[in-house]
Motif scaffolding. Sequence first.
Motif, PDB file in Angstrom:
ATOM      1  N   GLU A   1       5.319   4.319 -30.766  1.00 35.54           N
ATOM      2  CA  GLU A   1       6.744   4.791 -31.198  1.00 35.54           C
ATOM      3  C   GLU A   1       7.517   5.070 -29.964  1.00 35.54           C
ATOM      4  N   GLU A   2       6.850   5.326 -28.690  1.00 36.58           N
ATOM      5  CA  GLU A   2       7.618   5.448 -27.647  1.00 36.58           C
ATOM      6  C   GLU A   2       8.087   4.019 -27.089  1.00 36.58           C
ATOM      7  N   ILE A   3       7.226   2.952 -27.369  1.00 32.94           N
ATOM      8  CA  ILE A   3       7.712   1.700 -26.970  1.00 32.94           C
ATOM      9  C   ILE A   3       8.745   0.977 -27.686  1.00 32.94           C
TER      10      ILE A   3
ATOM     11  N   GLU B   1       1.703  15.989 -13.527  1.00 33.71           N
ATOM     12  CA  GLU B   1       0.915  15.799 -12.329  1.00 33.71           C
ATOM     13  C   GLU B   1       1.299  14.564 -11.311  1.00 33.71           C
ATOM     14  N   ALA B   2       1.491  13.430 -12.146  1.00 33.32           N
ATOM     15  CA  ALA B   2       2.218  12.112 -11.527  1.00 33.32           C
ATOM     16  C   ALA B   2       3.287  12.286 -10.941  1.00 33.32           C
ATOM     17  N   ILE B   3       4.144  13.193 -11.378  1.00 32.83           N
ATOM     18  CA  ILE B   3       5.525  13.317 -10.758  1.00 32.83           C
ATOM     19  C   ILE B   3       5.372  14.088  -9.658  1.00 32.83           C
TER      20      ILE B   3
ATOM     21  N   HIS C   1      11.008  14.381 -15.633  1.00 30.59           N
ATOM     22  CA  HIS C   1       9.944  14.742 -16.329  1.00 30.59           C
ATOM     23  C   HIS C   1      10.276  14.482 -17.710  1.00 30.59           C
ATOM     24  N   ALA C   2      10.300  13.210 -18.121  1.00 27.60           N
ATOM     25  CA  ALA C   2      10.726  12.806 -19.432  1.00 27.60           C
ATOM     26  C   ALA C   2      10.086  11.500 -20.186  1.00 27.60           C
ATOM     27  N   ASN C   3       9.982  11.394 -21.369  1.00 30.01           N
ATOM     28  CA  ASN C   3       9.465  10.142 -22.130  1.00 30.01           C
ATOM     29  C   ASN C   3      10.320   9.163 -21.834  1.00 30.01           C
TER      30      ASN C   3
ATOM     31  N   GLY D   1       4.285   7.175 -12.620  1.00 33.72           N
ATOM     32  CA  GLY D   1       3.015   7.188 -11.936  1.00 33.72           C
ATOM     33  C   GLY D   1       3.102   7.738 -10.577  1.00 33.72           C
ATOM     34  N   GLY D   2       1.989   6.781  -9.970  1.00 31.63           N
ATOM     35  CA  GLY D   2       1.946   7.171  -8.638  1.00 31.63           C
ATOM     36  C   GLY D   2       2.791   6.816  -7.756  1.00 31.63           C
ATOM     37  N   GLY D   3       3.936   5.882  -8.203  1.00 32.22           N
ATOM     38  CA  GLY D   3       5.233   5.719  -7.308  1.00 32.22           C
ATOM     39  C   GLY D   3       4.844   4.440  -6.602  1.00 32.22           C
TER      40      GLY D   3
ATOM     41  N   ASP E   1      12.691   3.070 -13.289  1.00 34.32           N
ATOM     42  CA  ASP E   1      11.222   2.984 -13.127  1.00 34.32           C
ATOM     43  C   ASP E   1      11.070   4.036 -14.361  1.00 34.32           C
ATOM     44  N   ALA E   2      10.513   3.281 -15.550  1.00 28.39           N
ATOM     45  CA  ALA E   2      10.620   4.186 -16.863  1.00 28.39           C
ATOM     46  C   ALA E   2       8.977   4.807 -16.688  1.00 28.39           C
ATOM     47  N   THR E   3       8.389   4.327 -15.875  1.00 25.40           N
ATOM     48  CA  THR E   3       6.578   5.016 -15.882  1.00 25.40           C
ATOM     49  C   THR E   3       6.493   5.110 -14.395  1.00 25.40           C
TER      50      THR E   3
ATOM     51  N   LEU F   1       2.999   0.152 -18.616  1.00 21.47           N
ATOM     52  CA  LEU F   1       2.576   0.991 -19.498  1.00 21.47           C
ATOM     53  C   LEU F   1       1.196   1.557 -19.299  1.00 21.47           C
ATOM     54  N   GLY F   2       1.109   2.642 -20.297  1.00 21.66           N
ATOM     55  CA  GLY F   2      -0.454   2.811 -20.196  1.00 21.66           C
ATOM     56  C   GLY F   2      -0.716   4.082 -19.574  1.00 21.66           C
ATOM     57  N   VAL F   3      -2.166   4.096 -19.158  1.00 25.63           N
ATOM     58  CA  VAL F   3      -2.671   5.442 -18.428  1.00 25.63           C
ATOM     59  C   VAL F   3      -2.492   4.807 -16.978  1.00 25.63           C
ATOM     60  N   SER F   4      -2.778   5.769 -16.188  1.00 26.34           N
ATOM     61  CA  SER F   4      -2.899   5.664 -14.487  1.00 26.34           C
ATOM     62  C   SER F   4      -4.277   6.006 -14.372  1.00 26.34           C
TER      63      SER F   4
ATOM     64  N   TYR G   1      -5.990   7.508  -6.029  1.00 28.65           N
ATOM     65  CA  TYR G   1      -4.941   6.554  -5.685  1.00 28.65           C
ATOM     66  C   TYR G   1      -4.606   5.457  -6.937  1.00 28.65           C
ATOM     67  N   HIS G   2      -3.288   5.374  -7.223  1.00 28.10           N
ATOM     68  CA  HIS G   2      -3.165   4.153  -8.371  1.00 28.10           C
ATOM     69  C   HIS G   2      -2.639   2.802  -7.901  1.00 28.10           C
ATOM     70  N   PRO G   3      -3.347   1.812  -7.573  1.00 28.24           N
ATOM     71  CA  PRO G   3      -2.861   0.887  -7.156  1.00 28.24           C
ATOM     72  C   PRO G   3      -1.825   0.243  -7.873  1.00 28.24           C
TER      73      PRO G   3
ATOM     74  N   PHE H   1      -4.698   8.141 -12.304  1.00 27.49           N
ATOM     75  CA  PHE H   1      -4.803   9.790 -12.329  1.00 27.49           C
ATOM     76  C   PHE H   1      -5.464  10.196 -13.835  1.00 27.49           C
ATOM     77  N   HIS H   2      -5.020   9.491 -14.926  1.00 30.78           N
ATOM     78  CA  HIS H   2      -5.637   9.971 -16.177  1.00 30.78           C
ATOM     79  C   HIS H   2      -7.193   9.626 -16.150  1.00 30.78           C
ATOM     80  N   LEU H   3      -7.616   8.446 -15.849  1.00 34.26           N
ATOM     81  CA  LEU H   3      -8.733   7.646 -16.012  1.00 34.26           C
ATOM     82  C   LEU H   3      -9.821   8.349 -15.113  1.00 34.26           C
TER      83      LEU H   3
HETATM   84  C1  LIG Z   1       0.128   2.567 -15.097  1.00 33.92           C
HETATM   85  S1  LIG Z   1       0.879   4.000 -15.091  1.00 33.92           S
HETATM   86  C2  LIG Z   1       2.424   3.640 -14.015  1.00 33.92           C
HETATM   87  C3  LIG Z   1       1.946   3.203 -12.360  1.00 33.92           C
HETATM   88  C4  LIG Z   1       2.983   3.139 -11.548  1.00 33.92           C
HETATM   89  N1  LIG Z   1       3.786   1.757 -11.722  1.00 33.92           N
HETATM   90  C5  LIG Z   1       2.655   3.133 -10.259  1.00 33.92           C
HETATM   91  O1  LIG Z   1       3.066   2.228  -9.315  1.00 33.92           O
HETATM   92  O2  LIG Z   1       1.895   4.024  -9.659  1.00 33.92           O
HETATM   93  C6  LIG Z   1       1.689   4.574 -16.461  1.00 33.92           C
HETATM   94  C7  LIG Z   1       2.356   5.802 -16.175  1.00 33.92           C
HETATM   95  O3  LIG Z   1       3.381   6.000 -17.324  1.00 33.92           O
HETATM   96  C8  LIG Z   1       3.553   7.093 -17.753  1.00 33.92           C
HETATM   97  N2  LIG Z   1       3.775   7.058 -19.276  1.00 33.92           N
HETATM   98  C9  LIG Z   1       2.989   6.424 -20.198  1.00 33.92           C
HETATM   99  N3  LIG Z   1       3.771   6.743 -21.332  1.00 33.92           N
HETATM  100  C10 LIG Z   1       5.150   7.301 -20.943  1.00 33.92           C
HETATM  101  C11 LIG Z   1       6.237   7.324 -21.931  1.00 33.92           C
HETATM  102  N4  LIG Z   1       6.264   7.276 -23.178  1.00 33.92           N
HETATM  103  N5  LIG Z   1       7.352   8.025 -21.086  1.00 33.92           N
HETATM  104  C12 LIG Z   1       7.484   8.340 -19.741  1.00 33.92           C
HETATM  105  N6  LIG Z   1       6.055   7.857 -18.892  1.00 33.92           N
HETATM  106  C13 LIG Z   1       5.072   7.558 -19.645  1.00 33.92           C
HETATM  107  C14 LIG Z   1       2.043   7.703 -17.773  1.00 33.92           C
HETATM  108  O4  LIG Z   1       1.907   9.044 -17.523  1.00 33.92           O
HETATM  109  C15 LIG Z   1       1.762   6.898 -16.193  1.00 33.92           C
HETATM  110  O5  LIG Z   1       1.734   7.898 -15.355  1.00 33.92           O
END
Ligand SMILES: C[S@@+](CC[C@H](N)C(=O)[O-])C[C@H]1O[C@@H](n2cnc3c(N)ncnc32)[C@H](O)[C@@H]1O
Length: 295
Positions: free
Chosen positions: A219-221, A57-59, A77-79, A32-34, A28-30, A102-105, A5-7, A107-109
């Motif tokens: 670069e993504e940011i 996987e997050a999706i 499923h996109a950047n 994650g766990g939704g 919601d650009a990121t 931003l960053g990892v969730s 679970y990603h809080p 699920f990653h760690l």
């Molecule tokens: C911190 S988690 C987000 C958690 C989410 N807000 C939640 O409530 O569960 C960051 C997510 O952003 C995704 N992510 C990171 N960089 C990304 C990018 N450039 N484009 C799309 N997704 C990205 C990661 O795969 C990860 O699932």
Amino acid sequence: MKEIYHPPVLLKESIALLKAEEGGVFVDATLGGGGHAEAILKANPENRLIALDRDEEAIEKAIKRLEPFGERVSIYHANFSQIGEVLEEEGISKVKGVLFDLGVSHFHLRGERGFTVWKEQPLDMRMDRRQKLTARTVVNELPERKLAEIILKYGEERFAKKIAREIVRRRKSKPIETTTELAKIVEEVIPKKLWAGKKKHPAIKTFQAIRIYVNREFEEIERGLPAAAEFVEPGGRIAVITFHSLEDRLVKNILKELEGFKPVTKKPVEPSPEEVKENPAARSAKLRAVERAKG
Ligand SMILES: C[S@@+](CC[C@H](N)C(=O)[O-])C[C@H]1O[C@@H](n2cnc3c(N)ncnc32)[C@H](O)[C@@H]1O
């Protein structure tokens, strides 16, 4: 396997800053766990949400969680640097708010893709598994100078040169395959007195650097924030949660440069002591928001 679970971090604060209760189209650009996505959808029954994540996987998990909201939500499923193409496909030209967490969730760690120094796993670190470049390639194939540059630039690691030299020396006899092998090399380079007895693993900065490089995070940011800004309506907002000082500095500077936007948060919002107690991973989070000027 136990469900991960990603809080969601700074949840109330970010939903309030996005003015999600006022209703409108949000991104919601990121995803994650939704967690943030769900809160945006619940804030107002009229809200529509477009959500993106580069991690399949997050999706998959988020799709299940957001099922009850039916057609109010579209998931891609996109950047997030592709936000323009996604919104175009949806036929949307203006949005009320965009969230970047931003960053990892978790699920990653907590997963098995080599994001953590604490578990023995193959060196991968890709958020998007469609991508070719892995941490294994970076560690085993980049020239020493490039490796040192990455570890210094994205990890602010003062032993970067020595770490790179040692990586290159070791890989001559045998490829470096796992997180533990890499973590041990770093451990041997950094003087023990600097890390012994501390909670933070000495290889954390090196891991962060390689992860940022593999995923082209900066670069993504640099592309994603200005691309999102083009779609924000007058009075609409962009909110960004960062997790380390390098990321925060970059975001702060990009937000400052966005034409037609003014800051909503003079100082970044940080999690309360209660939130940090509940979720220690939130401790370094910082939330910044900007608003497009009206008229
Ligand atoms: C911190 S988690 C987000 C958690 C989410 N807000 C939640 O409530 O569960 C960051 C997510 O952003 C995704 N992510 C990171 N960089 C990304 C990018 N450039 N484009 C799309 N997704 C990205 C990661 O795969 C990860 O699932």
